[in-house]
Design a protein around this motif. Structure first.
Motif, PDB file in Angstrom:
ATOM      1  N   PHE A 162      51.102   9.231 167.670  1.00 23.08           N
ATOM      2  CA  PHE A 162      52.156   8.282 168.170  1.00 23.08           C
ATOM      3  C   PHE A 162      52.984   9.363 169.272  1.00 23.08           C
ATOM      4  CE2 PHE A 162      56.862   7.886 167.824  1.00 23.08           C
ATOM      5  CZ  PHE A 162      56.834   6.857 167.053  1.00 23.08           C
ATOM      6  N   LYS A 163      52.450   8.842 170.552  1.00 24.48           N
ATOM      7  CA  LYS A 163      52.448   9.657 171.567  1.00 24.48           C
ATOM      8  C   LYS A 163      53.051   8.840 172.994  1.00 24.48           C
ATOM      9  CE  LYS A 163      50.707  14.240 170.263  1.00 24.48           C
ATOM     10  NZ  LYS A 163      51.793  15.031 170.263  1.00 24.48           N
ATOM     11  N   LEU A 164      53.284   9.061 173.521  1.00 19.85           N
ATOM     12  CA  LEU A 164      53.683   8.570 174.534  1.00 19.85           C
ATOM     13  C   LEU A 164      52.779   8.372 176.153  1.00 19.85           C
ATOM     14  CD1 LEU A 164      56.978  10.939 175.940  1.00 19.85           C
ATOM     15  CD2 LEU A 164      57.711   7.423 175.569  1.00 19.85           C
ATOM     16  N   PRO A 165      52.634   6.727 176.419  1.00 21.61           N
ATOM     17  CA  PRO A 165      51.471   6.539 177.437  1.00 21.61           C
ATOM     18  C   PRO A 165      50.623   7.520 178.197  1.00 21.61           C
ATOM     19  CG  PRO A 165      53.341   4.875 178.167  1.00 21.61           C
ATOM     20  CD  PRO A 165      53.534   5.983 176.609  1.00 21.61           C
ATOM     21  N   THR A 166      50.023   7.459 178.394  1.00 18.67           N
ATOM     22  CA  THR A 166      49.522   8.686 179.325  1.00 18.67           C
ATOM     23  C   THR A 166      49.579   8.152 180.470  1.00 18.67           C
ATOM     24  OG1 THR A 166      46.788   8.321 179.294  1.00 18.67           O
ATOM     25  CG2 THR A 166      47.608  10.252 178.393  1.00 18.67           C
TER      26      THR A 166
END
Length: 543
Positions: A389-393
């Motif tokens: 559950f992370k922001l896009p790189t």
């Protein structure tokens, strides 16, 4: 490959035994255990490969010789998002016979829910039905799973047999962090205030905690684990109902202190009901223990203390009472801050549970612990990191966030991070609650982000501000054409909040938007969503 040599004989080359390790996880626990299994078995001479269940090629399953599967269960007995495709395929008619396979399942769950470990149980039973042989019988782990996991892993090692007793220099298993589940950091609570107005029927606390001196770090999308203590007044009522003073000696402390700090004294679980029914001899409770639906209806609004009044028991020892209780587990909260915006701090957004039921005031253990905390005593914390559950790189990609109520928490963190890193990607938030005047969480900050351009679009759904209730999924459908454009532009779609209703309704709306505005059939829309999940563009933090 390894070699060994006896006397003057030529070295004997030994092929490391391959083992596939699959994990299904909503919060990251199963992934962490899978990687620990891989390290341990790699050091024992095996050749392990770890797979996210979403990335596993199911056509290989019939040819596998040894497979270990670790999976959690969430919601109402559902598989984690990254395990859903594998789970559905395995339970379908497409799954092949698995006579070659030796396997074992480690199931993670929470016994507070009636469908405890259901995903792991279903997979284990299906493996057996398809002809696979369990090398170690399935182990079902509750929230306090460390001992059960270690026992299962040792049994797996023994059953599989080491591929080689020697194999050169072993790679060390990573050590535990200084502060973690077994050793939480005693943090100082800095700030704690209600985000709702006095007119609201809700109480949502914004809690700020210091990380000074901890050396710990986190990223937006991670969760904060809080080790609460139980309400002292409730514990006194429990002691009285059980016939104890609280001063009795147990486990190197007093019974009172053990109940306040170490044991789950509130949750009424199916496991505790069964044990108490046997101890009390109550036919009514015994019948409830055999009927999951009847238990769910009975358990609503009740706590463990209600068993003591329903069917009083004369406990012979304080240990007999403790034997009925699980250990007090940490509570996980989606982090609502970016460390780039709040140095040496972590923030959480907490919905406080307080209500009356069956003639007694009921309180959520951790939410009230934080809400009523005055800042004097430390708050024991550690971080629960997630890789999903992370922001896009790629910071130029658009981000779509759906988070009603306390589901806004990780998206406040996302917006703070996007602002701090000056990300060029567009940001769209769907937020909902009951009333705009009293329940618009973080309204001032969101308005500032709109004015500065960080928050490109904000769509709200305040369900009770008009005769017909309106929810975030309704706003999604209203803005469907533009929403589909964002998805086609590579947008990442995030959902946070209630798993049982909201997340399902949002998922349905997402399928409908893609079908209508992408001019697709239901099947094509479903394939589009599955592709988003596979590429980690559709992510959920649901509970």
């Amino acid at each position: 490959m390894f070699s060994s040599q006896e006397g003057g004989k030529e070295p004997v080359v030994m092929e490391a035994k391959p083992v596939s390790i699959l994990w299904g996880s909503q919060t990251g626990n199963s992934e962490g255990l899978a990687r620990k299994i891989s390290k341990v078995l790699g050091n024992k001479g095996f050749a392990p490969t770890v797979y996210d269940m979403d990335d596993y090629d199911v056509s290989k399953l019939a040819e596998e010789s040894m497979l270990l599967l670790v999976t959690s269960t969430f919601g109402d007995g559902e598989p984690p998002d990254n395990a859903a495709a594998f789970y559905n395929w395995l339970l379908s008619d497409e799954a092949p016979k698995l006579e070659k396979l030796k396997y074992s399942v480690l199931a993670l769950g929470d016994s507070n829910y009636p469908e405890f470990c259901k995903c792991g149980i279903d997979i284990d039973q299906r493996f057996k039905a398809l002809g696979a042989t369990p090398m170690v019988e399935r182990v079902d782990c509750d929230v306090d799973y460390d001992d059960a996991f270690e026992g299962w892993l040792k049994a797996v090692e023994d059953a599989a047999g080491a591929a080689a007793s020697e194999g050169g220099e072993e790679e060390a298993v990573p050590s535990e962090p200084e502060f973690g589940k077994k050793n939480p950091f005693p943090a100082k609570l800095l700030n704690n205030y209600n985000l709702n107005t006095e007119e609201s029927s809700k109480e949502t606390r914004h809690v700020e905690i210091s990380l000074e001196g901890s050396g710990m770090s986190y990223e937006p999308g991670d969760a904060l684990a809080v080790m609460p203590v139980n309400d002292a007044a409730y514990v006194e009522d429990l002691l009285k109902a059980a016939g104890f003073t609280g001063d009795e000696a147990v486990e190197g402390t007093t019974l009172r202190k053990a109940l306040v700090e170490d044991y789950d004294v509130t949750n009424l679980t199916l496991k505790s009901l069964k044990a108490y029914a046997e101890l009390s001899g109550s036919e009514k409770l015994a019948a409830l223990a055999e009927d999951k639906e009847a238990f769910k209806a009975y358990a609503w609004g009740r706590q463990f203390i209600d068993l003591l009044t329903e069917a009083p028991v004369a406990f012979e020892t304080p240990e007999a009472l403790l034997a009925l209780l699980g250990k007090l587990a940490p509570r996980l909260y989606s982090i609502s801050s970016s460390p780039k915006a709040h140095e040496n701090e972590v923030h959480v957004t907490v919905g406080v549970v307080r209500y009356d039921a069956h003639g007694r005031a009921r309180k959520g253990v951790c939410s009230n612990f934080l809400a009523d905390h005055k800042g004097e005593d430390p708050v024991r914390i550690y971080f629960h990191h997630t890789k999903t559950f992370k922001l896009p790189t790629d910071t130029s990609l658009p981000v779509i966030m759906v988070g009603p109520g306390t589901g806004i928490a990780p998206f406040r963190a996302f917006l703070e991070e996007r602002a701090a890193t000056q990300s060029s990607g567009k940001n769209w938030l769907f937020f909902g609650d009951q009333h705009a005047a009293s329940d618009f969480l973080y309204q001032d900050q969101l308005s500032e982000y709109q004015a500065s351009g960080v928050l490109t679009k904000l769509d709200t759904a305040f369900s009770r501000d008009q005769e017909k209730k309106v929810y975030v999924q309704d706003r999604m459908r209203e803005k469907g054409a533009e929403l589909y454009e964002w998805l086609e532009a590579g947008g990442h779609f995030y959902v946070c909040g209630d798993a049982s209703r909201m997340a399902k309704d949002v998922d349905t709306a997402l399928h409908q938007v893609i079908a209508e505005h992408g001019k697709k059939t239901e099947e094509e829309a479903a394939a589009y969503v599955e592709a988003m999940k596979k590429s980690k563009r559709y992510l959920r933090d649901v509970y």
